[in-house]
Design a protein around this motif. Structure first.
Motif, PDB file in Angstrom:
ATOM      1  N   LEU A  14      28.587  68.310  38.905  1.00 20.67           N
ATOM      2  CA  LEU A  14      29.838  67.678  38.507  1.00 20.67           C
ATOM      3  C   LEU A  14      30.069  67.737  37.010  1.00 20.67           C
ATOM      4  O   LEU A  14      31.178  67.999  36.542  1.00 20.67           O
ATOM      5  CB  LEU A  14      29.813  66.217  38.979  1.00 20.67           C
ATOM      6  N   PHE A  15      29.001  67.520  36.226  1.00 18.17           N
ATOM      7  CA  PHE A  15      29.117  67.497  34.770  1.00 18.17           C
ATOM      8  C   PHE A  15      28.611  68.780  34.127  1.00 18.17           C
ATOM      9  O   PHE A  15      28.491  68.854  32.911  1.00 18.17           O
ATOM     10  CB  PHE A  15      28.374  66.282  34.211  1.00 18.17           C
ATOM     11  N   GLN A  16      28.288  69.792  34.940  1.00 24.40           N
ATOM     12  CA  GLN A  16      27.822  71.096  34.473  1.00 24.40           C
ATOM     13  C   GLN A  16      26.699  70.960  33.441  1.00 24.40           C
ATOM     14  O   GLN A  16      26.817  71.314  32.267  1.00 24.40           O
ATOM     15  CB  GLN A  16      28.990  71.928  33.924  1.00 24.40           C
ATOM     16  N   ILE A  17      25.590  70.452  33.907  1.00 22.06           N
ATOM     17  CA  ILE A  17      24.418  70.197  33.080  1.00 22.06           C
ATOM     18  C   ILE A  17      23.577  71.461  32.994  1.00 22.06           C
ATOM     19  O   ILE A  17      23.242  72.068  33.999  1.00 22.06           O
ATOM     20  CB  ILE A  17      23.634  68.995  33.656  1.00 22.06           C
ATOM     21  N   ASN A  18      23.223  71.833  31.768  1.00 26.84           N
ATOM     22  CA  ASN A  18      22.559  73.102  31.492  1.00 26.84           C
ATOM     23  C   ASN A  18      21.074  73.059  31.856  1.00 26.84           C
ATOM     24  O   ASN A  18      20.367  72.114  31.521  1.00 26.84           O
ATOM     25  CB  ASN A  18      22.735  73.455  30.011  1.00 26.84           C
ATOM     26  N   ASP A  19      20.627  74.126  32.520  1.00 26.02           N
ATOM     27  CA  ASP A  19      19.237  74.165  32.973  1.00 26.02           C
ATOM     28  C   ASP A  19      18.248  74.633  31.908  1.00 26.02           C
ATOM     29  O   ASP A  19      17.048  74.574  32.111  1.00 26.02           O
ATOM     30  CB  ASP A  19      19.080  74.984  34.258  1.00 26.02           C
ATOM     31  N   ARG A  20      18.711  75.069  30.780  1.00 23.95           N
ATOM     32  CA  ARG A  20      17.769  75.459  29.733  1.00 23.95           C
ATOM     33  C   ARG A  20      17.079  74.228  29.140  1.00 23.95           C
ATOM     34  O   ARG A  20      15.933  74.289  28.733  1.00 23.95           O
ATOM     35  CB  ARG A  20      18.481  76.236  28.638  1.00 23.95           C
ATOM     36  N   TYR A  21      17.821  73.134  29.090  1.00 23.24           N
ATOM     37  CA  TYR A  21      17.298  71.932  28.444  1.00 23.24           C
ATOM     38  C   TYR A  21      17.087  70.761  29.393  1.00 23.24           C
ATOM     39  O   TYR A  21      16.143  70.004  29.248  1.00 23.24           O
ATOM     40  CB  TYR A  21      18.257  71.474  27.333  1.00 23.24           C
ATOM     41  N   TRP A  22      17.974  70.566  30.334  1.00 23.01           N
ATOM     42  CA  TRP A  22      18.074  69.270  30.988  1.00 23.01           C
ATOM     43  C   TRP A  22      17.503  69.178  32.394  1.00 23.01           C
ATOM     44  O   TRP A  22      17.136  68.094  32.832  1.00 23.01           O
ATOM     45  CB  TRP A  22      19.538  68.820  30.985  1.00 23.01           C
ATOM     46  N   CYS A  23      17.470  70.261  33.150  1.00 19.37           N
ATOM     47  CA  CYS A  23      16.968  70.210  34.525  1.00 19.37           C
ATOM     48  C   CYS A  23      16.116  71.434  34.805  1.00 19.37           C
ATOM     49  O   CYS A  23      16.099  72.383  34.032  1.00 19.37           O
ATOM     50  CB  CYS A  23      18.126  70.106  35.518  1.00 19.37           C
ATOM     51  N   ASP A  24      15.417  71.406  35.920  1.00 22.65           N
ATOM     52  CA  ASP A  24      14.525  72.496  36.309  1.00 22.65           C
ATOM     53  C   ASP A  24      15.178  73.341  37.394  1.00 22.65           C
ATOM     54  O   ASP A  24      15.381  72.865  38.509  1.00 22.65           O
ATOM     55  CB  ASP A  24      13.206  71.920  36.821  1.00 22.65           C
ATOM     56  N   PRO A  25      15.511  74.612  37.079  1.00 21.68           N
ATOM     57  CA  PRO A  25      16.138  75.470  38.087  1.00 21.68           C
ATOM     58  C   PRO A  25      15.172  75.902  39.187  1.00 21.68           C
ATOM     59  O   PRO A  25      15.590  76.441  40.199  1.00 21.68           O
ATOM     60  CB  PRO A  25      16.629  76.665  37.275  1.00 21.68           C
ATOM     61  N   GLN A  26      13.891  75.667  38.992  1.00 26.76           N
ATOM     62  CA  GLN A  26      12.847  75.990  39.964  1.00 26.76           C
ATOM     63  C   GLN A  26      12.861  77.453  40.374  1.00 26.76           C
ATOM     64  O   GLN A  26      12.656  77.788  41.530  1.00 26.76           O
ATOM     65  CB  GLN A  26      12.940  75.057  41.173  1.00 26.76           C
ATOM     66  N   ASP A  27      13.113  78.310  39.388  1.00 25.12           N
ATOM     67  CA  ASP A  27      13.087  79.746  39.655  1.00 25.12           C
ATOM     68  C   ASP A  27      12.129  80.477  38.714  1.00 25.12           C
ATOM     69  O   ASP A  27      12.194  81.682  38.569  1.00 25.12           O
ATOM     70  CB  ASP A  27      14.496  80.344  39.550  1.00 25.12           C
ATOM     71  N   GLY A  28      11.265  79.724  38.065  1.00 19.87           N
ATOM     72  CA  GLY A  28      10.265  80.322  37.192  1.00 19.87           C
ATOM     73  C   GLY A  28      10.682  80.445  35.733  1.00 19.87           C
ATOM     74  O   GLY A  28       9.852  80.772  34.894  1.00 19.87           O
ATOM     75  N   ARG A  29      11.964  80.190  35.435  1.00 18.46           N
ATOM     76  CA  ARG A  29      12.400  80.248  34.038  1.00 18.46           C
ATOM     77  C   ARG A  29      11.879  79.030  33.284  1.00 18.46           C
ATOM     78  O   ARG A  29      11.802  77.937  33.833  1.00 18.46           O
ATOM     79  CB  ARG A  29      13.931  80.275  33.934  1.00 18.46           C
TER      80      ARG A  29
END
Length: 144
Positions: free
Chosen positions: A72-87
């Protein structure tokens, strides 16, 4: 064949539950229910409108740095959440990015408020372009 059909039906049932598209008032009421002060609700509604068109399941296209924006708030996965894809990610909110796309916006709101507390509403580019200064802040008075 019957098992495959049952699995397909369950997939469609649960995939329909996993996302929600709000409108201005339904989001304002949900934010209020989750404890957002009335004075901040227009800012969050504006950000959600311009970031995801009120869609909890929104996942943005790849950014130039290889990150993506979630929910909803377009939170960036570089800093804030874990994309769980190895990045590699900082995962400051300590949450999987997928949880930011669910119809229950509690996790997404907690993370967004953490971002806002650290960086202000200016952390969202739409704040400066569309929302700041009340340019597009929605009137929510008729929502309650």
């Amino acid at each position: 064949m019957r098992i495959q059909l049952s699995c397909l039906i369950l997939f469609h049932i649960f995939s329909g539950i996993a996302a929600r598209i709000f409108d201005r008032c339904s989001l304002a009421r949900e934010l209020s229910r989750l404890g957002v002060p009335r004075g901040n609700i227009p800012a969050w509604v504006c950000i959600a409108q311009f970031e995801s068109t009120f869609n909890t399941a929104a996942i943005g296209p790849w950014n130039s740095d290889g990150s993506r924006d979630w929910g909803l708030f377009q939170i960036n996965d570089r800093y804030w959440c874990d994309p769980q894809d190895g990045r590699a990610t900082s995962n400051v909110c300590r949450t999987p990015c997928r949880s930011l796309t669910w119809d229950d916006i509690g996790t997404s709101l907690r993370c967004a408020r953490q971002i806002q507390g650290a960086q202000g509403f200016g952390a969202w580019t739409v704040w400066n372009g569309q929302c700041r200064g009340g340019r597009a802040l929605p009137n929510i008075n008729d929502c309650f």
